[in-house]
Design a protein around this motif. Structure first.
Motif, short mmCIF file in Angstrom:
data_model
loop_
_atom_site.label_atom_id
_atom_site.label_comp_id
_atom_site.label_asym_id
_atom_site.label_seq_id
_atom_site.Cartn_x
_atom_site.Cartn_y
_atom_site.Cartn_z
N TYR A 301 29.17 29.98 50.58
CA TYR A 301 29.93 30.29 49.37
C TYR A 301 29.98 29.04 48.49
CZ TYR A 301 33.80 31.34 46.26
OH TYR A 301 34.57 31.52 45.14
N PRO A 303 31.42 27.87 45.10
CA PRO A 303 32.30 28.23 43.98
C PRO A 303 31.95 27.54 42.66
CG PRO A 303 33.45 26.79 45.52
CD PRO A 303 32.17 27.18 46.18
N GLU A 306 29.32 29.46 40.99
CA GLU A 306 29.93 30.67 40.44
C GLU A 306 30.62 30.37 39.11
OE1 GLU A 306 32.00 33.98 42.90
OE2 GLU A 306 33.57 32.57 42.31
N ARG A 333 42.74 31.26 37.91
CA ARG A 333 41.61 30.85 38.74
C ARG A 333 41.94 29.53 39.43
NH1 ARG A 333 39.12 33.06 33.94
NH2 ARG A 333 37.77 34.83 34.50
N TYR A 335 40.20 26.87 39.76
CA TYR A 335 39.49 25.70 39.25
C TYR A 335 40.45 24.79 38.48
CZ TYR A 335 35.44 28.63 40.30
OH TYR A 335 34.51 29.43 40.93
#
Length: 383
Positions: A301, A303, A306, A333, A335
């Motif tokens: 994964y 991120p 993404e 989110r 981030y």
């Protein structure tokens, strides 16, 4: 809803939780004090007090001698002159023994008398009476911490009664494990309805019948976050805690604010306290068994990749500063600002966006090219 052994020894999860609250209290207080001082300089009358309220304060110290959150907050205040003169603290616990122990622990703090407003310690059950009191007054800027062992006394109305006023934020303990079990327990239906709102609680109960454990957690946490947002707490941020084996979520610490500044500060704090970072993106979770947790799956994964794709899609054909991109995109989110800067640096290096000034004209810091808030980014149109 109490656990007599809870305060025997401070677990790592409790230490992380207290550290998040302590760090946010410091940052929140400095911001609010700065606003108050700025208002005063302009000649306007302003109440120069700020407050910290803890309704489930506990005994002050664990039996092993470790300090709990109330003492950490008071020590933080004692280390800063403005806080000494401005901070009002209220600590409540329904357990008389806890109240007496907390009072003794506070009295033993060095220089506790340096506080202009001595801590108020009360002994009440948390319920509708306290909600009414908060609703009936306009609160001074307050950081509100709610840490019940289970969920009795915790309600949307309680949280809203505090965060309704300017400068007021809430951090509360969301005991996922007990709430997950309690949602289908008729004996505690009233308490869970107060926490989610009856309509939403009934809807969650229906959804849970068909869900797997991981889906149950996402559904329950999403439901409480949506309930808080509908109440007016626009910025909600959960931080998860795994059990000692690292295979199941035990609880969450949930932050609620009506101001994006508080949300940004707390997001940075929670990111740093996360036990995992993948491509520099925090998990917003503390897992004491992180080293043994599916490392291959975790690496698959990615991120930050993404995020790069999201930015190319959502801002296609637009030209804007890094700060504008961050402000428009980060809420809801996990981030933080540095993740956006890393993603934009990567996209520029791959020739997928154009930055002004370009990389060769921006300075380096610790060997990496910086990406300041005012750097302008041009995104290509999507075909």
């Amino acid at each position: 809803m109490s656990n007599p052994s809870f305060f025997d020894e401070q677990k790592e999860q409790s230490l992380i939780k207290a550290r998040i609250v302590e760090k946010y209290f410091w940052a929140w207080a400095k911001v609010i004090i700065g606003v108050i001082k700025g208002t005063k300089i302009k000649g306007r009358r302003v109440d120069e007090r700020i407050a910290y309220i803890d309704l489930f304060a506990g005994p002050g110290r664990y039996k092993d001698g470790s300090e709990s959150t109330p003492l950490k907050v008071l020590e933080t205040a004692l280390s800063e002159p403005d806080m000494q003169n401005m901070l009002v603290t209220v600590f409540n616990d329904v357990n008389t023994n806890n109240v007496n122990s907390l009072q003794q622990a506070i009295n033993s703090l060095p220089n506790i008398n340096n506080l202009k407003y001595q801590p108020q310690i009360i002994n009440q059950e948390v319920g509708e009476n306290i909600v009414r009191k908060f609703n009936d007054i306009k609160l001074i800027p307050t950081l509100f911490f709610v840490d019940p062992w289970g969920y009795k006394g915790l309600s949307l109305q309680l949280i809203n009664s505090v965060v309704k006023d300017w400068g007021c934020d809430c951090i509360f303990f969301f005991n996922y494990n007990r709430i997950n079990m309690g949602l289908n327990n008729a004996a505690v239906e009233e308490h869970l309805n107060a926490l989610f709102g009856k309509v939403r609680a009934d809807e969650v109960r229906k959804q849970l019948k068909q869900l797997q454990p991981e889906e149950r957690e996402l559904t329950i946490v999403e439901a409480i976050c949506e309930a808080l947002k509908e109440m007016g707490g626009e910025y909600v941020l959960p931080f998860g805690f795994k059990n000692d084996k690292g295979n199941r979520t035990s609880h969450h610490l949930i932050f609620v604010s009506k101001h994006v500044k508080g949300y940004e500060i707390m997001k940075d704090i929670m990111a740093k306290e996360s036990s995992e970072q993948n491509q520099g993106v925090a998990s917003f979770e503390y897992n004491p068994a992180v080293s043994s947790r599916l490392p291959l799956l975790f690496e698959l994964y990615r991120p930050l990749d993404e995020l790069e794709e999201m930015l190319l899609d959502e801002f296609a054909g637009r030209t804007m500063t890094m700060k504008d991109i961050y402000d428009l995109h980060h809420v809801g989110r996990r981030y933080i600002s540095r993740n956006y800067k890393a993603a934009l640096n990567n996209l520029e290096a791959q020739g997928k966006v154009i930055a002004e000034p370009p990389a060769n004209k921006r300075r380096k810091q610790k060997g990496e090219i910086t990406f300041a808030d005012n750097v302008i980014v041009k995104f290509p149109s999507r075909q």
